[in-house]
Write a protein that holds these residues in place. Structure first.
Motif: not given
Length: 321
Positions: A142-153
């Motif tokens: 969950q931590r990785g998915l959240m960081a990935r999407e927030l970082g990219e968006t």
């Protein structure tokens, strides 16, 4: 403890001065290379103290929007994203999707597409250099998915922090712009955010993420290949809250890439596979007889990303010491 009331008032005053200057730059009231009003004059124009104006000038100079020329005064920089002439070909947006709040701001100021491109370019540069989020969760998936999407968006840097390590991470929290966690961990994270003096935002699962998984479990086995198998118990407990039949929950296997072969061997029949975007490169292409691979969906609710962006947007975001 968070900042005192006088300190909060000081920061708000500085932010309002910044907002007015940036809006004036975008609207064309101030031109690139033009001499900026003196601190005394800007204080009169904005209705703020000279101390607030001085701090706003200092921040804008650090961001490259102002240039201090000793003996001559302070000038608006000639080369920065907001200084692109409307007739020049604007650079492509640096963000995969332009946040809704940014479009609304551009429309309100009647900037047009060229002005919007300048705004996006400025935000992308500012965010890259000044905005960092701490993403706090109890498991690496969950931590990785959240960081990935927030970082990219959002175009920002994200620092992942394990929920269990929040205590030792206190000093790191004071170096980020804001803290993000899931709704279920808000109460646990809130005291640490308050102690660090940083805003706390919560995000939830996107409505489109879960339905394909539920449909797969209704049909048969589901093997999820993720970065951290600790996500398995978390997801199972969540499915229980949805009152999913126990026999369907039992069909779920959440494994890391090196556990895939064993998980497949334990299934009594083929079913569905979910490969997390975080491990796609490690897993490679799968072509297993009878197994169908699910298309990954976005994890964080998009409207909540826009809400978070609205609080971090260029006219409110500022580097916090």
């Amino acid at each position: 403890m968070g900042p005192s009331r006088p300190e909060r008032a000081r920061r708000e005053a500085v932010a309002k001065v910044r907002d007015q200057i940036l809006a004036s730059l975008l609207s064309g009231r101030y031109r690139p290379g033009e001499k900026a009003p003196s601190v005394r004059r800007m204080a009169a124009l904005t209705g703020r103290s000279r101390r607030s104006v001085h701090e706003a000038y200092r921040q804008l100079a650090a961001e490259g929007l102002l240039e201090v020329r000793w003996g001559s005064g302070t000038f608006f920089a000639e080369t920065h994203p907001l200084a692109l002439a409307p007739e020049t070909s604007a650079p492509p947006p640096a963000l995969p999707a332009i946040p809704l709040e940014l479009r609304r701001l551009a429309e309100r100021l009647e900037l047009g597409e060229a002005g919007l491109a300048r705004l996006v370019a400025y935000w992308a540069g500012y965010a890259r250099d000044h905005v960092e989020l701490a993403v706090v969760e109890c498991n690496g998936e969950q931590r990785g998915l959240m960081a990935r999407e927030l970082g990219e968006t959002l175009g920002v840097r994200c620092r992942e922090i394990d929920l269990a390590e929040l205590g030792p991470a206190g000093a790191r929290l004071r170096r980020v712009s804001a803290i993000v966690t899931s709704c279920c961990h808000r109460d646990e994270v809130a005291p640490f955010a308050e102690a660090a003096g940083r805003p706390l935002f919560t995000v939830s699962m996107d409505p489109g993420f879960l339905p394909p998984l539920l449909d797969a479990l209704a049909r048969g086995p589901l093997v999820m290949i993720v970065r951290d198998r600790a996500y398995g118990p978390v997801l199972s407990r969540f499915l229980e809250t949805l009152r999913l039949p126990p026999e369907q929950i039992a069909r779920l296997a959440v494994v890391e890439p090196d556990g895939l072969i064993g998980a497949l061997a334990e299934r009594d029949r083929p079913g569905a596979l979910y490969v997390s975007p975080l491990v796609r490169d490690r897993v490679g292409r799968l072509d297993l007889d009878g197994w169908r691979e699910l298309e990954p969906r976005r994890f964080v609710a998009r409207d909540e990303v826009d809400h978070l962006w609205a609080h971090l947007a260029w006219l409110r975001a500022r580097a916090q010491p």
